[in-house]
Each structure stands twice: as structure tokens, then as C-alpha cells.
Scaffold this motif. Sequence first.
Motif, PDB file in Angstrom:
ATOM      1  N   LYS A   2       0.541  -0.873  -0.110  1.00  0.00           N
ATOM      2  CA  LYS A   2      -0.296   0.254   0.055  1.00  0.00           C
ATOM      3  C   LYS A   2       1.225   1.621  -0.316  1.00  0.00           C
ATOM      4  O   LYS A   2       0.710   2.593  -0.375  1.00  0.00           O
ATOM      5  N   PHE A   3       2.079   0.711   0.639  1.00  0.00           N
ATOM      6  CA  PHE A   3       3.175   2.543  -0.279  1.00  0.00           C
ATOM      7  C   PHE A   3       4.374   2.236  -0.954  1.00  0.00           C
ATOM      8  O   PHE A   3       4.251   1.211  -1.116  1.00  0.00           O
ATOM      9  N   GLU A   4       4.786   3.222  -0.966  1.00  0.00           N
ATOM     10  CA  GLU A   4       5.612   3.105  -2.375  1.00  0.00           C
ATOM     11  C   GLU A   4       6.964   4.031  -1.599  1.00  0.00           C
ATOM     12  O   GLU A   4       6.168   5.253  -1.208  1.00  0.00           O
ATOM     13  N   ILE A   5       7.721   4.357  -1.381  1.00  0.00           N
ATOM     14  CA  ILE A   5       8.680   5.195  -1.058  1.00  0.00           C
ATOM     15  C   ILE A   5       9.584   5.318  -2.357  1.00  0.00           C
ATOM     16  O   ILE A   5      10.339   4.609  -3.616  1.00  0.00           O
ATOM     17  N   GLY A   6      10.103   7.188  -2.426  1.00  0.00           N
ATOM     18  CA  GLY A   6      10.944   7.448  -4.215  1.00  0.00           C
ATOM     19  C   GLY A   6      12.641   7.016  -3.820  1.00  0.00           C
ATOM     20  O   GLY A   6      13.214   6.346  -3.042  1.00  0.00           O
ATOM     21  N   ARG A   7      13.437   7.382  -5.163  1.00  0.00           N
ATOM     22  CA  ARG A   7      14.587   6.377  -5.668  1.00  0.00           C
ATOM     23  C   ARG A   7      15.682   6.861  -4.326  1.00  0.00           C
ATOM     24  O   ARG A   7      16.343   6.755  -3.663  1.00  0.00           O
ATOM     25  N   GLU A   8      15.593   9.030  -3.564  1.00  0.00           N
ATOM     26  CA  GLU A   8      16.069   9.804  -3.094  1.00  0.00           C
ATOM     27  C   GLU A   8      16.205   8.749  -2.024  1.00  0.00           C
ATOM     28  O   GLU A   8      16.652   8.367  -0.595  1.00  0.00           O
ATOM     29  N   ALA A   9      14.990   8.516  -1.495  1.00  0.00           N
ATOM     30  CA  ALA A   9      14.819   7.372   0.016  1.00  0.00           C
ATOM     31  C   ALA A   9      15.156   5.929   0.157  1.00  0.00           C
ATOM     32  O   ALA A   9      15.984   5.855   0.959  1.00  0.00           O
ATOM     33  N   ARG A  10      15.201   5.401  -0.815  1.00  0.00           N
ATOM     34  CA  ARG A  10      15.875   4.146  -1.090  1.00  0.00           C
ATOM     35  C   ARG A  10      17.161   3.909  -1.120  1.00  0.00           C
ATOM     36  O   ARG A  10      17.836   3.237  -0.346  1.00  0.00           O
ATOM     37  N   ALA A  11      17.399   4.771  -1.868  1.00  0.00           N
ATOM     38  CA  ALA A  11      19.023   5.414  -1.808  1.00  0.00           C
ATOM     39  C   ALA A  11      19.619   5.498  -0.541  1.00  0.00           C
ATOM     40  O   ALA A  11      20.852   4.877   0.240  1.00  0.00           O
ATOM     41  N   LEU A  12      19.053   6.383   0.741  1.00  0.00           N
ATOM     42  CA  LEU A  12      19.203   6.980   1.743  1.00  0.00           C
ATOM     43  C   LEU A  12      19.029   5.483   2.525  1.00  0.00           C
ATOM     44  O   LEU A  12      20.948   4.740   3.702  1.00  0.00           O
ATOM     45  N   LEU A  13      18.463   4.867   2.382  1.00  0.00           N
ATOM     46  CA  LEU A  13      18.660   3.622   3.347  1.00  0.00           C
ATOM     47  C   LEU A  13      18.992   2.718   2.751  1.00  0.00           C
ATOM     48  O   LEU A  13      19.562   2.277   3.695  1.00  0.00           O
ATOM     49  N   LEU A  14      20.055   2.555   1.571  1.00  0.00           N
ATOM     50  CA  LEU A  14      20.762   1.393   1.649  1.00  0.00           C
ATOM     51  C   LEU A  14      22.164   2.396   2.148  1.00  0.00           C
ATOM     52  O   LEU A  14      22.962   1.673   2.814  1.00  0.00           O
ATOM     53  N   LYS A  15      21.599   3.268   2.101  1.00  0.00           N
ATOM     54  CA  LYS A  15      22.923   4.297   2.487  1.00  0.00           C
ATOM     55  C   LYS A  15      23.674   3.895   4.226  1.00  0.00           C
ATOM     56  O   LYS A  15      24.593   3.479   5.072  1.00  0.00           O
ATOM     57  N   THR A  16      22.267   3.911   4.546  1.00  0.00           N
ATOM     58  CA  THR A  16      22.255   3.768   6.187  1.00  0.00           C
ATOM     59  C   THR A  16      22.438   2.291   6.772  1.00  0.00           C
ATOM     60  O   THR A  16      24.016   1.707   7.410  1.00  0.00           O
ATOM     61  N   ALA A  17      22.591   1.625   5.899  1.00  0.00           N
ATOM     62  CA  ALA A  17      22.561  -0.184   6.085  1.00  0.00           C
ATOM     63  C   ALA A  17      23.786  -0.148   5.704  1.00  0.00           C
ATOM     64  O   ALA A  17      24.331  -0.972   6.674  1.00  0.00           O
ATOM     65  N   ARG A  18      24.635   0.336   4.393  1.00  0.00           N
ATOM     66  CA  ARG A  18      25.750   0.163   4.403  1.00  0.00           C
ATOM     67  C   ARG A  18      26.588   1.145   5.580  1.00  0.00           C
ATOM     68  O   ARG A  18      27.628   0.029   6.060  1.00  0.00           O
TER      69      ARG A  18
END
Length: 184
Positions: A2-18
Motif C-alpha cells: 500500500k505504500f511506495e518510497i522514492g529512489r532517493e529515500a531508497r538510496a538513503l536506506l541502503l546507504k544507512t545499512a552500509r
Amino acid sequence: MKFEIGREARALLLKTARESIRSYQQGAAYEPEEIPKELNFESGCFVSLNIRGRLRGCIGNFRSDLNIVKNVSEMACKAAFADPRFGPLSVDELCICNIEISILSPMVKASAEEITVGRDGIYILKGLSRGVLLPQVAVENGWDRETFLNQTCVKAGLPEDAWKEADTEILSFEALVFNENNLI
């Protein structure tokens, strides 16, 4: 989902993980930059680490009381250093691993017939046994619904067909899945 997040938000989450993993390896804690409004929500998640297409660590939770950025940070470190199937992730391995994040919807009670391969993940509960498989696992392995249910039971330490028993609870959930090779 039911939700979607944008490319920049996804990139921030991936950066946060790494960066959370890298900081942990250096004995420090990672604090992400300013968190965008788009990521101001609570959700469960799983973080998977893969090296050359093979699983190297995967840990997650179904928490709905923790901000997604904080949850991704914690699950990334647990996937790297606390998955009992693997030893701690080395600095060299971090350089070559691909990080995948699955943001989870709330779980709902489901019947076996309601499970849709490719859309749903499964959480099986029976007595003290519990097992979960993310939606992408069935797709990656080419499983049909019955095989997916069977394998979730196996993951829970139950007989394959335990999902057919009346005292077995089946919960389903959806996931928004993305990784460093596929931000779309």
C-alpha cells in the motif's frame, strides 16, 4: 503493497545499512544525515546481504514501533554480525556485498488459498515453532504456493505439511523490496 518510497529515500536506506555496518566494524555508531519526511514512518524490515548471488546474512523483524531508518540500521548490523548461520562480515566482504532491504507491511491472518506467490511473504506459527520466508524467496526459487508453504514450515522446524493442520496459524505480509543493484 500500500505504500511506495522514492529512489532517493531508497538510496538513503541502503546507504544507512552500509554505513551502519562499516561504522560497527570500526567500533562506532552511524547516525544518518537528516531523515526526509518520506521516511518518517514505523515499519518492520529485513536486511539481506548477498555476495556473488549467495546469501551472506539476513535478519529482520516485524516491529511497528520503530522508525524505518533506525530499524534498517539495526537489522543491517544484525545481518552482518549476528546471523547464526554465518560468522561476522569482514571489511573485505562488505566491499563486495550487495545489500537488499525489504520493508514489510503489517501481517494479516491468511488461509493457504489466499497466499499469492510473488506478492506475499509467509509467517507460520505452531506451538513454539515459528518460521518466516520473504515474498522474493518463492520467486527466486521458482516455487508454487504449496512448496512455499512447505518450505516455510521447514524453516519453522515443522513437518512440511504442518500448514494443513488446524492449529497452525498462517500470516501473510507484503514487502517493498529493493537493493543496491535495483533502486527502481
